[in-house]
Design an enzyme around this catalytic site. Structure first.
Site, PDB file in Angstrom:
ATOM      1  N   SER A 433       0.935  -1.061  -0.072  1.00 56.68           N
ATOM      2  CA  SER A 433      -0.163   0.036  -0.555  1.00 56.68           C
ATOM      3  C   SER A 433       0.902   1.306   0.272  1.00 56.68           C
ATOM      4  CB  SER A 433      -0.842   0.238   1.023  1.00 56.68           C
ATOM      5  OG  SER A 433      -0.624  -0.367   2.204  1.00 56.68           O
ATOM      6  N   HIS A 454      -3.556  -3.403  -5.933  1.00 59.29           N
ATOM      7  CA  HIS A 454      -3.392  -3.139  -4.599  1.00 59.29           C
ATOM      8  C   HIS A 454      -5.066  -2.954  -4.069  1.00 59.29           C
ATOM      9  CE1 HIS A 454      -3.604   0.437  -1.178  1.00 59.29           C
ATOM     10  NE2 HIS A 454      -3.291  -0.971  -1.371  1.00 59.29           N
ATOM     11  N   GLU A 466      -6.520  -0.898  -7.249  1.00 56.87           N
ATOM     12  CA  GLU A 466      -5.553  -0.062  -7.914  1.00 56.87           C
ATOM     13  C   GLU A 466      -4.890  -1.236  -8.315  1.00 56.87           C
ATOM     14  OE1 GLU A 466      -5.099   4.136  -5.342  1.00 56.87           O
ATOM     15  OE2 GLU A 466      -3.646   2.183  -4.879  1.00 56.87           O
ATOM     16  N   ASN A 504      -4.691   6.233  -1.187  1.00 59.61           N
ATOM     17  CA  ASN A 504      -4.405   7.051  -0.067  1.00 59.61           C
ATOM     18  C   ASN A 504      -3.783   8.249  -0.175  1.00 59.61           C
ATOM     19  OD1 ASN A 504      -4.910   4.559   1.417  1.00 59.61           O
ATOM     20  ND2 ASN A 504      -3.053   3.343   1.245  1.00 59.61           N
TER      21      ASN A 504
HETATM   22  P1  NAD Z   1      -0.417  -9.657   7.322  1.00 59.64           P
HETATM   23  O1  NAD Z   1       0.601  -9.277   8.941  1.00 59.64           O
HETATM   24  O2  NAD Z   1      -1.490  -9.443   8.018  1.00 59.64           O
HETATM   25  O3  NAD Z   1       0.263 -10.738   7.115  1.00 59.64           O
HETATM   26  C1  NAD Z   1       1.246 -11.185   6.601  1.00 59.64           C
HETATM   27  C2  NAD Z   1       1.929 -12.112   6.137  1.00 59.64           C
HETATM   28  O4  NAD Z   1       3.140 -12.254   5.129  1.00 59.64           O
HETATM   29  C3  NAD Z   1       1.842 -12.676   7.703  1.00 59.64           C
HETATM   30  O5  NAD Z   1       0.924 -13.935   7.569  1.00 59.64           O
HETATM   31  C4  NAD Z   1       3.551 -13.230   7.144  1.00 59.64           C
HETATM   32  O6  NAD Z   1       3.919 -14.908   8.150  1.00 59.64           O
HETATM   33  C5  NAD Z   1       3.493 -13.681   6.036  1.00 59.64           C
HETATM   34  N1  NAD Z   1       4.684 -13.105   5.511  1.00 59.64           N
HETATM   35  C6  NAD Z   1       6.148 -12.426   5.959  1.00 59.64           C
HETATM   36  N2  NAD Z   1       7.157 -13.277   5.414  1.00 59.64           N
HETATM   37  C7  NAD Z   1       6.553 -13.311   4.383  1.00 59.64           C
HETATM   38  C8  NAD Z   1       7.926 -14.462   3.119  1.00 59.64           C
HETATM   39  N3  NAD Z   1       8.900 -14.182   3.359  1.00 59.64           N
HETATM   40  N4  NAD Z   1       6.993 -15.455   3.113  1.00 59.64           N
HETATM   41  C9  NAD Z   1       5.771 -15.532   3.187  1.00 59.64           C
HETATM   42  N5  NAD Z   1       5.083 -14.824   3.716  1.00 59.64           N
HETATM   43  C10 NAD Z   1       5.691 -14.003   4.790  1.00 59.64           C
HETATM   44  O7  NAD Z   1      -0.003  -8.071   6.467  1.00 59.64           O
HETATM   45  P2  NAD Z   1      -1.852  -7.379   5.862  1.00 59.64           P
HETATM   46  O8  NAD Z   1      -2.247  -6.564   6.194  1.00 59.64           O
HETATM   47  O9  NAD Z   1      -2.041  -9.163   4.702  1.00 59.64           O
HETATM   48  O10 NAD Z   1      -0.947  -6.982   4.476  1.00 59.64           O
HETATM   49  C11 NAD Z   1       0.141  -8.115   3.370  1.00 59.64           C
HETATM   50  C12 NAD Z   1       0.315  -6.370   2.819  1.00 59.64           C
HETATM   51  O11 NAD Z   1      -1.146  -5.972   2.528  1.00 59.64           O
HETATM   52  C13 NAD Z   1       1.273  -5.828   2.858  1.00 59.64           C
HETATM   53  O12 NAD Z   1       1.864  -4.989   1.904  1.00 59.64           O
HETATM   54  C14 NAD Z   1       0.492  -3.462   3.100  1.00 59.64           C
HETATM   55  O13 NAD Z   1       1.093  -2.642   2.545  1.00 59.64           O
HETATM   56  C15 NAD Z   1      -0.634  -4.510   2.272  1.00 59.64           C
HETATM   57  N6  NAD Z   1      -1.921  -4.168   2.652  1.00 59.64           N
HETATM   58  C16 NAD Z   1      -2.381  -4.136   3.797  1.00 59.64           C
HETATM   59  C17 NAD Z   1      -4.085  -3.380   3.672  1.00 59.64           C
HETATM   60  C18 NAD Z   1      -4.391  -3.567   4.566  1.00 59.64           C
HETATM   61  O14 NAD Z   1      -5.552  -2.851   5.730  1.00 59.64           O
HETATM   62  N7  NAD Z   1      -4.012  -4.829   6.021  1.00 59.64           N
HETATM   63  C19 NAD Z   1      -4.811  -2.671   2.800  1.00 59.64           C
HETATM   64  C20 NAD Z   1      -3.672  -2.735   1.593  1.00 59.64           C
HETATM   65  C21 NAD Z   1      -2.558  -3.351   1.511  1.00 59.64           C
END
Ligand code: NAD
Length: 722
Positions: A433, A454, A466, A504
């Site tokens: 994001s 995204h 996006e 954002n």
């Molecule tokens: P999260 O912390 O819930 O999940 C991330 C997962 O990635 C975890 O389960 C972790 O174990 C895993 N992980 C870490 N390193 C790893 C690797 N090397 N190989 C495989 N798995 C691995 O995070 P999230 O909220 O789901 O966010 C994930 C992505 O989405 C981020 O880039 C975030 O910026 C983006 N995002 C988040 C949101 C939100 O509101 N949470 C919205 C849009 C985009």
């Protein structure tokens, strides 16, 4: 539109006429003025003939009629003259043609397979009988309120007489479609049959009805006013008004007008009821909400048609991988399963993977009707989901979407592994994001097949995605990503790489201004109340709690690093993070959620945390002024996005904000709203705010539009998509 006929009359058997709808120029059958004329001419042709019945059907599988031609409606909105009179005349014309179906010297039957909405439903309602196919796509609905209107070709007159006033009020004021079995139960249709038997069943029904003449009894009944006691009417009026008020917060006039008209017209003759319906529609036609909602309709329509890039038709992606089984990964996997796409989900942590698989399956097996898990849905979807701890097992995927933690090094390592395992023509995408795509692409040998896809949180609810294009992303990659997002039933918007991408970037000035207002001494409730008064689904401080204070702090830093002159880093966020108040996830943020039901409540403890950061205690600004403070920085940022050409045009901005953050649809979008307000007026609103800093300085883009007397949308509504 070409002059090709869109309907055809044939005689499959002596004495039985078949009116076939099949627009050769469009995927859907639309009731344009010329199609109405054709129908009228066919009815004229039949009037001299000895026939027992007429069946109306569509040769397009899964598509009966998608409604009236909205382009024609909108064109009349923009033409000079009396809108009210012309819209009333348009209603009378449709009513007059369709009414012939209820008084013809033969039985009339609508044989419906697939989508039947708006004018299509009205045509079918004037028929003596409706039979529908059991096709999963079949739905009958009158969704006019969703574009700020009410039915105008007799829908509000016929439906109450056929199914009863209370169910008709529910269908018309909600705009929600009815599925075949519910339609049968409601008495709206007389039979549900397999799609391939539809026309034959309709012909059999003609034979039966023309012998038994039951339809004449119904004709008589449905031409009368509805029978209801004054007590029943009063009860219906009170309950329906309460439901509408609760759902619309007074921002959407159409359901209110539709209810008012239906309550009165149900007690009148058909002629009087038709006149009233036309007056009701004319009252809504061209109003602010109607114009705004029509704009939203055209925004989504354009998104469905726009491929995002020129070039050959993109391949269909059958096998998708998701790396990271957290909140977003699980949501993305579920979105794919729901569209019957095979998904392999991967996570480096076994525990996270198990949790992710469970969350994904819980979501896809959830049945909204029973509000519980459906074993049938689970069985349907579970075989499409695989899970693994090894990225190498994603080698066969056509696309892998990375959704691991927001850390550049971790993501880059994932891309390296993916690139060495996957086919050279497969796509790699990131759900980041905040991290620029350009940055992430640096670790890739083939950045042309890499882009951002995204999704927004929660994925199941947020319709926007996006598609971020890095400088090296190829046209083919963008087109494939756009087509894939559409296949998931979401609205893609293509954005050039940049801090915060589109949504954002526009959200932060707004969220940030809420913190500035707080520091000026405005109360948490007053700030959130103002945004909700404007129509936002939640206030900006509530939104901070939902996003998470730590995430907002981190993302805010990315934005203020990129644009330090206008994004002020507020000390309030750090103070809340230090106090462990991270928002909903920690049980408290700006509000507390620690009561029994986890409901949002004010918390005196926050006052103490905020105290050292308040620059004043005066609470002097009006709700109107507060709305200006919150939304004008967002608007100015949108003008920068446009001048930097990060998106195609103003419509992308509005689509993004409506479906990405819930910007109020009844305002038509941020830039649509600004156009309606008048851009010169926006400049005037900005004048007294100049002392607050550069974030309120009118941009050259805005000033030029005003000088040239132009608007963001430039062209009138009728030029969209035509
Ligand atoms: P999260 O912390 O819930 O999940 C991330 C997962 O990635 C975890 O389960 C972790 O174990 C895993 N992980 C870490 N390193 C790893 C690797 N090397 N190989 C495989 N798995 C691995 O995070 P999230 O909220 O789901 O966010 C994930 C992505 O989405 C981020 O880039 C975030 O910026 C983006 N995002 C988040 C949101 C939100 O509101 N949470 C919205 C849009 C985009």
């Amino acid at each position: 539109m070409g002059g090709n006929p869109t309907t055809q009359l044939s005689f499959p058997k002596p004495g039985i006429a078949l009116l076939t709808l099949d627009n050769p120029d469009r995927g859907a059958n639309i009731l344009s003025q010329s199609t109405l004329r054709e129908i009228e001419q066919h009815l004229d042709a039949l009037s001299g003939q000895e026939i027992r019945g007429l069946v109306v059907w569509s040769a397009k599988p899964g598509m009966f009629i998608a409604g009236a031609d909205l382009g024609e409606f909108v064109a009349s909105l923009d033409s000079p003259g009396d809108h009210m009179a012309s819209s009333e005349a348009m209603c009378h014309r449709g009513q007059q043609i369709f009414r012939r179906l209820s008084s013809a010297p033969y039985v009339t039957i609508a044989a419906i397979d697939g989508i039947c909405v708006g004018g299509g439903t009205e045509l079918s309602l004037w028929c003596d009988r409706r039979i529908v196919s059991s096709n999963a796509r079949t739905e009958i609905g009158l969704p006019e309120v969703k574009i700020g209107l009410m039915p105008g070709w007799g829908g509000s007159v016929r439906l109450p007489r056929i199914v009863g006033l209370a169910p008709a009020v529910q269908v018309i004021t909600s705009g929600e479609s009815v599925r075949p079995l519910d339609a049968l139960q409601m008495g709206l249709v007389s039979n549900v049959v397999a799609p391939e038997q539809l026309v034959n069943s309709a012909i059999e029904l003609v034979e039966l009805e023309s012998q038994q003449m039951f339809y004449l009894r119904d004709r008589e009944k449905w031409s009368m006013p509805v029978h209801m006691s004054p007590t029943e009417l009063a009860f219906l009026q009170a309950t329906a008004s309460a439901v509408i008020a609760q759902q619309t917060f007074g921002n959407y006039p159409a359901p209110v007008v539709a209810l008012e008209i239906m309550m009165q017209s149900a007690l009148l003759s058909i002629d009087e009821a038709c006149t009233m319906e036309a007056q009701g529609l004319a009252k809504l036609f061209g109003g602010e909400a109607n114009r705004a909602l029509l704009n939203v309709f055209f925004l989504t329509d354009r998104s469905k048609k726009d491929s995002g890039s020129s070039g050959p038709r993109p391949p269909k992606l059958q096998n998708v991988g998701v790396v990271g089984a957290g909140i977003m990964g699980a949501g993305i996997a579920a979105a794919h399963l729901k569209k019957q796409t095979q998904v392999t989900i991967s996570d480096s942590s076994s525990e996270a993977l198990q949790r992710g698989v469970r969350t994904t399956l819980d979501e896809v097996s959830f049945d909204r009707a029973t509000k519980s898990a459906s074993p049938a849905k689970l069985l349907d979807h579970a075989p499409l989901l695989r899970s693994t701890n090894h990225i190498a097992e994603l080698a066969a995927c056509d696309l892998v979407i990375e959704a691991v933690v927001e850390k550049i090094a971790v993501k880059q390592q994932v891309f390296e592994q993916l690139e060495s395992a996957m086919r050279p023509d497969a796509l790699i995408a990131t759900n980041t994001s905040t991290i620029p795509i350009t940055h992430l692409a640096k670790s890739l040998k083939h950045p042309e097949r890499f882009c951002g896809i995204h999704f927004f949180n929660p994925v199941r609810r947020m319709m926007l995605v996006e598609v971020i294009r890095g400088p090296q992303t190829s046209d083919a990659t963008v087109a494939t990503a756009v087509a894939h997002v559409k296949k998931l039933g979401k609205y893609p918007v293509v954005v050039q790489d940049g801090p915060g991408f589109l949504v954002n970037r526009l959200l932060f000035p707004y969220m940030n201004e809420a913190l500035v207002l707080l520091a000026e001494g405005e109360s948490i409730e007053a700030i959130d109340r103002s945004a909700k008064k404007f129509g936002m689904p939640m206030g900006p401080l509530e939104l901070h709690d939902m996003v998470g204070m730590d995430t907002a702090l981190y993302a805010g830093k990315v934005m203020s690093d990129a644009m330090p002159d206008r994004m002020i880093s507020s000390p309030i966020l750090s103070a809340l993070v230090e106090a462990g108040r991270l928002g909903n996830k920690s049980g408290s943020g700006f509000y507390s959620y620690k009561n029994k039901k986890g409901k949002r409540a004010l918390d005196p403890e926050v006052t103490q945390i905020l105290k050292p950061h308040l620059r004043s205690n005066s609470t002097s600004i009006t709700t109107e002024a507060m709305i200006g403070r919150l939304f004008l920085p967002m608007l100015l940022e949108a003008t920068r996005v446009l001048s930097e050409r990060l998106v195609q045009d103003a419509r992308d901005v509005d689509l993004g904000l409506i479906f990405g953050i819930g910007f109020p649809p009844f305002k038509g979008g941020l830039l649509f709203w600004a156009d309606r307000l008048g851009l010169a007026n926006i400049l005037k609103m900005l004048e007294p705010l100049q002392t607050l800093g550069p974030r309120f300085s009118p941009t050259n883009y805005l000033k030029q539009l005003v000088e040239r007397n132009e608007t963001f949308y430039k062209n009138s509504l009728s030029n969209i998509n035509r």
